[in-house]
Design a protein around this motif. Structure first.
Motif, short mmCIF file in Angstrom:
data_model
loop_
_atom_site.label_atom_id
_atom_site.label_comp_id
_atom_site.label_asym_id
_atom_site.label_seq_id
_atom_site.Cartn_x
_atom_site.Cartn_y
_atom_site.Cartn_z
N GLY A 282 0.80 -1.22 0.00
CA GLY A 282 0.00 0.00 0.00
C GLY A 282 0.84 1.27 0.00
N ILE A 283 0.34 2.26 0.75
CA ILE A 283 0.97 3.59 0.76
C ILE A 283 2.38 3.53 1.36
N GLY A 284 2.55 2.74 2.41
CA GLY A 284 3.86 2.64 3.06
C GLY A 284 4.92 2.10 2.12
N ASN B 91 -14.26 4.09 15.72
CA ASN B 91 -12.94 3.67 16.23
C ASN B 91 -11.81 4.29 15.39
N TYR B 92 -11.88 4.09 14.10
CA TYR B 92 -10.83 4.57 13.20
C TYR B 92 -10.78 6.11 13.18
N GLY B 93 -11.95 6.74 13.12
CA GLY B 93 -12.00 8.20 13.09
C GLY B 93 -11.45 8.81 14.37
N LEU C 273 -5.68 4.13 -3.88
CA LEU C 273 -6.30 2.82 -4.07
C LEU C 273 -5.40 1.75 -3.45
N THR C 274 -5.87 1.14 -2.37
CA THR C 274 -5.13 0.05 -1.72
C THR C 274 -6.16 -1.01 -1.31
N ARG C 275 -5.67 -2.07 -0.68
CA ARG C 275 -6.62 -3.12 -0.25
C ARG C 275 -7.60 -2.60 0.79
N MET C 276 -7.26 -1.46 1.45
CA MET C 276 -8.15 -0.91 2.48
C MET C 276 -9.48 -0.44 1.90
N ASN D 64 9.51 -1.29 7.79
CA ASN D 64 8.82 -2.03 8.85
C ASN D 64 7.48 -2.54 8.36
N ASP D 65 7.16 -3.79 8.66
CA ASP D 65 5.79 -4.29 8.44
C ASP D 65 5.62 -5.59 9.19
N ILE D 66 4.50 -5.67 9.88
CA ILE D 66 4.18 -6.90 10.61
C ILE D 66 3.55 -7.92 9.66
N GLY D 67 3.00 -7.43 8.56
CA GLY D 67 2.39 -8.34 7.58
C GLY D 67 1.05 -8.88 8.01
N SER D 68 0.18 -7.98 8.47
CA SER D 68 -1.14 -8.43 8.96
C SER D 68 -2.19 -8.35 7.87
N ALA D 69 -3.33 -9.00 8.15
CA ALA D 69 -4.51 -8.80 7.32
C ALA D 69 -5.02 -7.38 7.55
N ASN E 40 5.15 7.41 10.19
CA ASN E 40 4.16 6.56 10.87
C ASN E 40 2.99 6.34 9.93
N ASN E 41 2.97 5.17 9.30
CA ASN E 41 1.97 4.91 8.27
C ASN E 41 1.12 3.67 8.55
N ALA E 42 1.65 2.69 9.29
CA ALA E 42 0.96 1.41 9.46
C ALA E 42 -0.44 1.61 10.01
N ASP F 182 8.76 -5.68 13.52
CA ASP F 182 8.17 -5.41 14.83
C ASP F 182 6.77 -4.81 14.71
N ASP F 183 5.97 -5.09 15.74
CA ASP F 183 4.65 -4.50 15.88
C ASP F 183 4.85 -3.08 16.44
N ILE F 184 4.42 -2.07 15.69
CA ILE F 184 4.71 -0.69 16.09
C ILE F 184 3.96 -0.28 17.36
N1 LIG Z 1 -5.77 3.99 1.37
C1 LIG Z 1 -6.33 5.16 1.64
O1 LIG Z 1 -6.98 5.79 0.80
C2 LIG Z 1 -6.18 5.75 3.01
C3 LIG Z 1 -7.00 6.84 3.36
C4 LIG Z 1 -6.83 7.45 4.59
C5 LIG Z 1 -5.86 6.97 5.47
N2 LIG Z 1 -5.11 5.88 5.11
C6 LIG Z 1 -4.09 5.44 6.07
O2 LIG Z 1 -2.87 5.21 5.36
C7 LIG Z 1 -2.11 4.20 6.02
C8 LIG Z 1 -1.73 3.12 5.01
O3 LIG Z 1 -2.92 2.52 4.52
P1 LIG Z 1 -2.95 1.56 3.25
O4 LIG Z 1 -4.20 1.89 2.51
O5 LIG Z 1 -1.66 1.56 2.56
O6 LIG Z 1 -3.20 0.15 4.00
P2 LIG Z 1 -2.59 -1.33 3.74
O7 LIG Z 1 -3.47 -2.27 4.48
O8 LIG Z 1 -2.36 -1.54 2.29
O9 LIG Z 1 -1.15 -1.26 4.46
C9 LIG Z 1 -1.02 -1.13 5.85
C10 LIG Z 1 0.19 -1.93 6.28
O10 LIG Z 1 0.40 -1.74 7.69
C11 LIG Z 1 0.83 -2.97 8.23
N3 LIG Z 1 0.56 -3.01 9.68
C12 LIG Z 1 -0.66 -3.11 10.27
N4 LIG Z 1 -0.51 -3.13 11.61
C13 LIG Z 1 0.83 -3.05 11.87
C14 LIG Z 1 1.61 -3.03 13.07
N5 LIG Z 1 1.01 -3.09 14.27
N6 LIG Z 1 2.95 -2.92 12.97
C15 LIG Z 1 3.57 -2.86 11.75
N7 LIG Z 1 2.85 -2.90 10.58
C16 LIG Z 1 1.52 -2.98 10.64
C17 LIG Z 1 0.06 -4.03 7.46
O11 LIG Z 1 0.68 -5.30 7.51
C18 LIG Z 1 0.03 -3.44 6.05
O12 LIG Z 1 1.07 -3.94 5.24
C19 LIG Z 1 -2.98 3.71 7.17
O13 LIG Z 1 -2.64 4.40 8.36
C20 LIG Z 1 -4.38 4.12 6.74
O14 LIG Z 1 -5.26 4.24 7.83
C21 LIG Z 1 -5.25 5.27 3.92
#
Ligand SMILES: NC(=O)c1ccc[n+]([C@@H]2O[C@H](COP(=O)([O-])OP(=O)(O)OC[C@H]3O[C@@H](n4cnc5c(N)ncnc54)[C@H](O)[C@@H]3O)[C@@H](O)[C@H]2O)c1
Length: 302
Positions: free
Chosen positions: A18-20, A170-172, A204-207, A37-42, A99-101, A72-74
Motif C-alpha cells: 500500500g501507501i507505506g 474507532n478509526y476516526g 487505491l489500496t486493499r483498504m 517495517n511491516d508486521i504483515g497483517s490482514a 508513521n503509516n501502518a 516489529d509491531d509498532i
Molecule cells: N488507502 C487510503 O486511501 C487511506 C485513506 C486514509 C488513510 N489511510 C491510512 O494510510 C495508512 C496506510 O494505509 P494503506 O491503505 O496503505 O493500508 P494497507 O493495508 O495496504 O497497508 C497497511 C500496512 O500496515 C501494516 N501493519 C498493520 N498493523 C501493523 C503493526 N502493528 N505494525 C507494523 N505494521 C503494521 C500491514 O501489515 C500493512 O502492510 C494507514 O494508516 C491508513 O489508515 C489510507
C-alpha cells in the motif's frame, strides 16, 4: 531520479504494501536509507507475514537502493523501541520517521465490539505514539550531547478523523487523535530540530478497493489514486528543504492537495449568570457558527 533525501535514514512503518510501500520505494529512489517495517497483517490487523517487508526491501535493492527489513509491531512498546534502534544500529542514526501502518475494523457504533475498538485505537494511536516517543528520545539525547538534528516525523491521519465517516467511530477517533498528536508533538519537538506533520491520504489500496468509488474508477482515476502520489508529498516533507513546516495536516492524493485547518474557537459569548439564559445564548452561537464539515471538508448541508 531526484536526490531530495540523499543519505537520510528513514523508517517507514507498514511499508510492506500500500501507501507505506510507495513511501519506502520513493524515499529510496531519492537516496534515503530505509528501514522497511511491516508486521504483515490482514487488513483487520490479524496474522503476521514477514515476506511483505522483505519483498519491499528486495525491490529497493534491485533498483540500486539501500534498505533493511524490520517486522516489529509498532504498537508494542519494546517493538517500537527495537524499530528505532534498528535504524540507529544499521545506518548510524535516524532522520525521518514515517508513521503509516494501520488497520481497519469498521462497524456501526451499536454493533462494535471491544476488540474492534481496542485493535484500531492500539495500532493507530499507540503505534504512532510509541515510535514517536523512542525517536523523540533519540533526537533529544543527540541535542543533549551537543549534536543537532534536521529530523521529521510524518504521521498518517485520514479524512475520517478530520471530517468524520460513518461506521468508523474507532478509526476516526484514532485518526483525529493522530491529528492533534501531530500539532502537540510539533510544539514539543521543535526545540530538538524535529518537525511533525501529518498526511491524510487517498489512494487505491486493499483498504478501500471494495468501495463503489474505487470499483467504478476508470484507468485515469486509478492513476490519480496511485500510492506514489502520496509518497511524493512524504518525500517532500522528509527532505531537508522543509525544516520550516511543522504541525500541519495535508490532504494528499493525485486528485487533491489541501491543508486541513484544525479546530478553532467559533462564535463566543460571555458566560451566563442565570441558567435560564443558556438556551437563548447557545442557540444564537449555533446559528452564527459554521456547520461541521462533510467528508469532503466542506460545510455540511442541513
Ligand atoms: N488507502 C487510503 O486511501 C487511506 C485513506 C486514509 C488513510 N489511510 C491510512 O494510510 C495508512 C496506510 O494505509 P494503506 O491503505 O496503505 O493500508 P494497507 O493495508 O495496504 O497497508 C497497511 C500496512 O500496515 C501494516 N501493519 C498493520 N498493523 C501493523 C503493526 N502493528 N505494525 C507494523 N505494521 C503494521 C500491514 O501489515 C500493512 O502492510 C494507514 O494508516 C491508513 O489508515 C489510507
Amino acid at each position: 531520479m531526484g536526490e531530495l533525501c540523499r543519505d537520510r535514514v528513514c523508517i517507514v512503518t507498514g511499508a510492506g504494501r500500500g501507501i507505506g510501500r510507495a513511501h519506502a520505494l520513493l524515499l529510496a529512489e531519492h537516496g534515503a536509507k530505509v528501514v522497511v517495517n511491516d508486521i504483515g497483517s490482514a487488513v483487520d490487523g490479524t496474522g503476521t507475514d514477514t515476506s511483505l517487508a522483505e519483498a519491499t526491501v528486495a525491490d529497493i535493492h534491485s533498483a540500486g537502493g539501500t534498505a533493511v527489513a524490520n517486522h516489529d509491531d509498532i504498537a508494542d512498546w519494546e517493538g517500537a523501541q527495537r524499530l528505532v534502534n534498528a535504524a540507529v544500529e544499521t545506518y548510524g542514526g535516524l532522520d525521518v520517521l514515517v508513521n503509516n501502518a494501520g488497520i481497519l475494523r469498521d462497524r456501526v457504533l451499536v454493533n462494535m465490539t471491544e476488540d474492534e475498538w481496542d485493535g484500531v485505537i492500539r495500532t493507530h494511536l499507540k503505534g504512532t505514539f510509541a515510535t514517536s516517543k523512542w525517536a523523540g528520545a533519540y533526537w533529544r539525547e543527540r541535542v543533549k550531547a551537543g549534536e543537532s538534528n534536521d529530523a521529521r516525523i510524518i504521521n498518517t491521519t485520514s479524512v475520517s478523523g478530520l471530517y468524520g465517516n460513518l461506521g468508523q467511530t474507532n478509526y476516526g477517533a484514532a485518526k483525529a487523535g493522530i491529528a492533534i498528536f501531530t500539532q502537540i508533538a510539533a510544539t514539543e519537538l521543535g526545540r530538538y530540530g524535529v518537525t511533525v506533520n501529518a498526511l491524510a491520504p487517498l489512494a487505491l489500496t486493499r483498504m478501500n478497493e471494495g468501495l463503489p468509488q474505487m470499483v467504478e474508477a476508470d484507468d485515469e482515476e486509478r492513476e490519480r489514486l496511485s500510492t506514489r502520489k502520496i509518497a511524493e508529498v512524504a518525500v517532500w516533507l522528509a527532505s531537508a528543504g522543509t525544516a520550516d513546516i511543522t504541525g500541519r495536516v495535508f490532504e494528499a492524493s493525485g486528485e487533491i492537495l489541501a491543508i486541513a485547518e484544525g479546530w478553532h474557537r467559533g462564535p463566543t459569548a460571555p458566560g451566563v449568570d442565570s441558567e435560564a439564559d443558556l438556551d437563548g445564548v447557545l442557540r444564537q452561537l449555533l446559528a452564527d457558527a459554521r456547520p461541521n464539515a462533510d467528508i469532503d471538508g466542506q460545510d455540511l448541508e442541513e
